[in-house]
Motif scaffolding. Structure first.
Motif, PDB file in Angstrom:
ATOM      1  N   PHE A 103       0.815  -1.228   0.000  1.00 56.34           N
ATOM      2  CA  PHE A 103       0.000   0.000   0.000  1.00 56.34           C
ATOM      3  C   PHE A 103       0.851   1.283   0.000  1.00 56.34           C
ATOM      4  CE2 PHE A 103      -2.515   3.311   2.133  1.00 56.34           C
ATOM      5  CZ  PHE A 103      -3.675   3.274   1.384  1.00 56.34           C
ATOM      6  N   GLY A 104       1.756   1.379   0.958  1.00 58.89           N
ATOM      7  CA  GLY A 104       2.564   2.592   1.078  1.00 58.89           C
ATOM      8  C   GLY A 104       3.506   2.784  -0.101  1.00 58.89           C
ATOM      9  N   LEU A 107       1.691   4.214  -3.097  1.00 52.07           N
ATOM     10  CA  LEU A 107       1.433   5.642  -2.934  1.00 52.07           C
ATOM     11  C   LEU A 107       2.674   6.459  -3.268  1.00 52.07           C
ATOM     12  CD1 LEU A 107      -0.531   5.616   0.428  1.00 52.07           C
ATOM     13  CD2 LEU A 107      -1.459   6.001  -1.849  1.00 52.07           C
ATOM     14  N   HIS A 108       3.833   5.902  -2.974  1.00 48.55           N
ATOM     15  CA  HIS A 108       5.070   6.631  -3.238  1.00 48.55           C
ATOM     16  C   HIS A 108       5.584   6.399  -4.649  1.00 48.55           C
ATOM     17  CE1 HIS A 108       5.019   7.117   1.135  1.00 48.55           C
ATOM     18  NE2 HIS A 108       5.771   8.177   0.913  1.00 48.55           N
TER      19      HIS A 108
END
Lengths: 365, 276
Positions: A103-104, A107-108
């Motif tokens: 997930f993270g 996003l990046h």
């Protein structure tokens, strides 16, 4: 001070109030990079609030939060280089294990193949390499815990915040996870800030513990320091089990309690000052009644597996807790002995700063 | 023996409900299906279905019904989701919720008549338009007014399930999302909205299905310009007295509803399993 020992996290005079209720009272603390820190205290003492302030979920009412020397009070949570493992894990139920961990990174805007490798590495790190395709509801609490850790660590944070992550696990699993977390922290060299109300957990894992109560840090230090030299009644009671007996300082290295004078290892107080004596149950040895430094009468005992927990009373009515490998007889008098360095003397209402100053002065002599 | 007795007693508690279902749900549906196979002269026939599926008028009507139900649902959803979200942030959500639910206590017909007053040539809406210099305009008996009033009536049924799913959502999901670097919009689109989809689906079912068969509003507010399947059924039963054809349209509507239910439940499996 050397430049490169700048703390990774620093809180200066941080307060937090909800209306009239002050949750944090002027918190000052510094975390060095690469160490395992624990905020320890009863529920409602403000430890989780400190964590949330560092993560950016809550604003401090006053005071500064520094990250790597920069004030981050106004930096939103999604721009801070810290990640959190939540008490309830907060794994997204509409994504599978691998999607949660990715997930993270998504996003990046990390490239796809890099995401795949990093997710796999993170899952392998928490021993869940083959679990990527599982749904969150299909894995156990202990596995969810690991996924939560992997999801945070995959972001390669400089500081990992852990909010009572072990509290939902059973005793055996909790012990295993303590070793694993400690091991993980040492391997990765990331700063861990761990929040717990479980003193055993704190003592087992930490490089440094902050003992908190009612919105204040009462004492900070290594687990051994805090266990051996609790600064006040609260800390002595909260960390491990203690016999806390009122006494009087006769002079340096001599203290009186239960009507007798004893040699001790503490000094630097006023003559005849009223103090509190801490004697740990495991430091007390049982001998025949006529050979003891103190004579107490056994009231009750419980078998705890590796020791007997004995409750006894002296003639003044003080309760004595003794841990002994040998059983005693209920109703019989027994003698207790201890070494001078087992006696720990606490001044009433002494703060951490003045205690440190006293110890320093007395060590300089 | 005793267990058997307890079992029979708990079955007895179901009797009133079962009676109700059989008398007022199952029996009418069966009757409707039965009736749809009879011509206006009382002869058994498949002609009603044949007429329905070969007539461009009926197919247009079906398309119209679905299209307007879709527009009404979309308008309701666009208003209700932010409303439910903000409601959850307020200090007294129960009070606000009560205010949103209150209009449902008033009879639909009364609300329709109130809007006739508001939207009429001399109504408040046109007074305002004249005041700011763009009115008066024809508002009543337009497609706009039909969708507006239908959406107004349906909003509470959309807000409630969405509000429930938002308020049940664990706030730590939002914190976790921000913690991992998501902006507010990313948190909404990737975490909050997918996790509240069950509420959105329930709301869509509660709004879309009744909107398919609206007939009174099409007449009173829409001025009969929009002919939906609901209007057609009304016409056949009350004006042309062709009960067979009316029943056929009814059966088609029921099938459409089942399809909608099936579609909106289709993707539910994973989310529901994850949430519980």
């Amino acid at each position: 001070m050397a430049v490169n020992t700048q703390p990774i996290i620093r809180l200066t005079d941080v307060t937090k109030s909800y209306g009239d209720h002050q949750v944090l009272k002027k918190i000052n603390l510094e975390l060095e990079a690469g160490k395992f820190y624990t905020l320890l205290g009863p529920s409602g003492c403000g430890k989780t609030t400190i964590l949330r302030t560092i993560a950016g979920f809550t604003d401090a009412t006053s005071g500064q939060v520094y990250f790597d020397g920069q004030v981050i009070n106004n930096l939103p949570a999604n721009q801070r280089q810290v990640n959190t493992v939540f008490q309830d894990y907060a794994l997204f139920p509409h994504m599978n294990v691998a999607e949660n961990v990715a997930f993270g990174l998504k996003l990046h805007k990390v490239p796809k193949d890099e995401i795949a490798t990093r997710v796999q590495e993170a899952l392998a790190m928490v021993q869940l390499a083959d679990f990527g395709e599982r749904e969150i509801s299909e894995i156990s609490g202990g596995q969810q815990q690991r996924v939560a850790i992997a999801r945070a660590l995959v972001m390669q944070p400089k500081v990992l915040l852990l909010d009572e992550p072990l509290s939902a696990l059973d005793a055996k699993l909790r012990k295993d996870m303590q070793y694993e977390l400690r091991d993980l922290q040492q391997r990765l060299g990331i700063t861990f800030l761990f929040v717990t109300h479980d003193q055993e957990e704190a003592l087992a894992m930490s490089d440094e513990i902050f003992v908190m109560n009612a919105g204040e840090v009462l004492q900070s230090g290594s687990p051994v320091d805090i266990y051996d030299e609790p600064i006040n009644h609260f800390v002595a009671n909260f960390i491990g089990e203690s016999n806390i007996i009122p006494g009087q300082m006769i002079q340096d290295f001599e203290v009186s309690f239960v009507g007798k004078n004893f040699e001790c290892a503490d000094a630097g107080m006023r003559p005849n000052e009223n103090v509190e004596i801490v004697l740990r149950p495991e430091d007390l040895d049982i001998v025949a009644a006529d050979q003891g430094k103190l004579v107490v009468t056994v009231d009750s005992q419980l078998f705890r597996g590796n020791y007997f927990e004995i409750v006894a009373y002296d003639t003044d009515g003080n309760e004595w807790l003794v841990h002994s490998t040998n059983p005693a007889t209920e109703g019989e008098p027994i003698g207790l002995t201890f070494d001078p360095q087992d006696i720990h003397v606490m001044r009433l209402n002494e703060s951490e700063a003045s205690s440190d100053a006293r110890l320093e002065q007395y060590e300089d002599d | 023996m005793q267990q058997k007795q307890r079992l029979s007693r708990s079955t007895a508690y179901f009797i009133p409900y079962m009676l109700w279902i059989v008398l007022f749900v199952i029996a009418p549906v069966l009757l409707l299906i039965y009736q749809s196979f009879f011509s206006i002269n009382g002869q058994f026939t498949f002609a009603n279905y044949q007429t329905y599926f070969s007539s461009s008028t009926y197919l247009m009507m079906t398309l119209n019904s679905v299209w307007y139900a879709f527009l009404i649902t979309l308008a309701t959803l666009l208003i209700s989701y932010p409303t439910a979200y903000l409601l959850n942030e307020t200090k007294h959500p129960q009070l606000w919720l009560l205010l949103i639910i209150m209009p449902t206590w008033i009879n639909l017909l009364l609300k329709a008549y109130a809007f006739i007053g508001i939207f009429s040539q001399a109504g408040i809406a046109n007074q305002f338009l004249s005041f700011i210099g763009i009115g008066p305009k024809q508002i009543l008996f337009t497609n706009f007014s039909f969708i507006f009033v239908a959406a107004y009536i349906q909003i509470p049924f959309m807000v409630l399930p969405i509000y429930n799913s938002i308020s049940e959502l664990n706030t730590s999901y939002v914190n976790a999302s921000r913690d991992l670097g998501a902006t507010n919009w990313q948190t909404f689109s990737r975490v909050l909205f997918p996790l509240t989809l069950p509420g959105v689906r329930a709301g869509i079912q509660a709004v879309f299905i009744p909107s398919l068969s609206l007939f009174m509003l099409t007449r009173l507010i829409g001025g009969n310009k929009v002919i939906t399947l609901g209007t057609a059924i009304e016409e056949h039963f009350l004006t042309t007295m062709n009960w067979g054809m009316g029943s056929t349209i009814g059966v088609v509507l029921i099938i459409a509803m089942v399809i909608i239910m099936w579609l909106t439940n289709g993707g539910k499996r994973r989310t529901r399993r994850g949430l519980k």
